[in-house]
Design a protein around this motif. Structure first.
Motif, PDB file in Angstrom:
ATOM      1  N   VAL A 112       1.090  -1.183   0.010  1.00  0.00           N
ATOM      2  CA  VAL A 112       0.147   0.257   0.021  1.00  0.00           C
ATOM      3  C   VAL A 112       0.971   1.091  -0.418  1.00  0.00           C
ATOM      4  N   SER A 113       2.004   0.807  -0.052  1.00  0.00           N
ATOM      5  CA  SER A 113       2.773   1.897   0.307  1.00  0.00           C
ATOM      6  C   SER A 113       2.641   2.931  -1.103  1.00  0.00           C
ATOM      7  N   PRO A 114       2.278   3.437  -2.066  1.00  0.00           N
ATOM      8  CA  PRO A 114       2.147   3.776  -3.928  1.00  0.00           C
ATOM      9  C   PRO A 114       1.134   5.155  -3.257  1.00  0.00           C
ATOM     10  N   TRP A 115      -0.221   4.197  -1.769  1.00  0.00           N
ATOM     11  CA  TRP A 115      -0.897   5.459  -1.784  1.00  0.00           C
ATOM     12  C   TRP A 115      -0.605   6.000  -1.003  1.00  0.00           C
ATOM     13  N   ILE A 116       0.776   5.649   0.491  1.00  0.00           N
ATOM     14  CA  ILE A 116       0.941   6.406   1.808  1.00  0.00           C
ATOM     15  C   ILE A 116       1.669   7.212   1.127  1.00  0.00           C
ATOM     16  N   VAL A 117       2.424   7.354   0.270  1.00  0.00           N
ATOM     17  CA  VAL A 117       4.046   7.754   0.009  1.00  0.00           C
ATOM     18  C   VAL A 117       3.182   8.450  -0.989  1.00  0.00           C
TER      19      VAL A 117
END
Length: 144
Positions: free
Chosen positions: A46-51
């Protein structure tokens, strides 16, 4: 019944090895490592949405999603049936290394500091946890 007539799955040495791996996988240390591995895999997914690079770096987004979910599923397998899944533990450190280097290797990705920091940190966590999981069956003796 002699061991010569048993199938390989019924051999007493194989059963003892599976029991040892199951005991190892149920230790508190293994459970913590598996939990951290699963959480790191989910974060990577999910890091693409968090970052915030889900729209600017689609190839890295897809890579993080696939690798993250794979790591999380492997960690779930290790936590639930280490005796059956320990043979795949060597793949987790490689996925951690991929997470670390992927921002530089993916085509068409203009990296930012957040992308690089996120991937390097979570990749290092995945790699270290994977090395720990790989070594549980070999170096960890739960009976000590």
């Amino acid at each position: 019944m002699s061991s010569e007539n048993l199938s390989i799955q019924e051999h007493p040495d194989i059963a003892a090895l599976r029991d040892r791996f199951d005991l190892t996988g149920s230790s508190a240390t293994a459970q913590v490592v598996d939990g951290v591995t699963m959480m790191a895999g989910l974060y990577l997914a999910v890091s693409p949405w968090i970052v915030g690079f889900n729209t600017t770096a689609s190839s890295l987004m897809v890579s993080n999603l696939i690798i993250g979910l794979t790591v999380a599923l492997l960690a779930l397998g290790f936590a639930s049936a280490f005796g059956r899944t320990h043979g795949l533990a060597w793949t987790v450190p490689l996925m951690g290394v991929w997470a670390i280097v992927s921002p530089w290797l993916m085509n068409g990705v203009d990296t930012t500091g957040g992308m690089i920091a996120s991937n390097v940190i979570v990749g290092a966590v995945i790699m270290l946890c994977g090395l720990g999981s790989s070594g549980f069956g070999t170096f960890f003796n739960p009976r000590r």
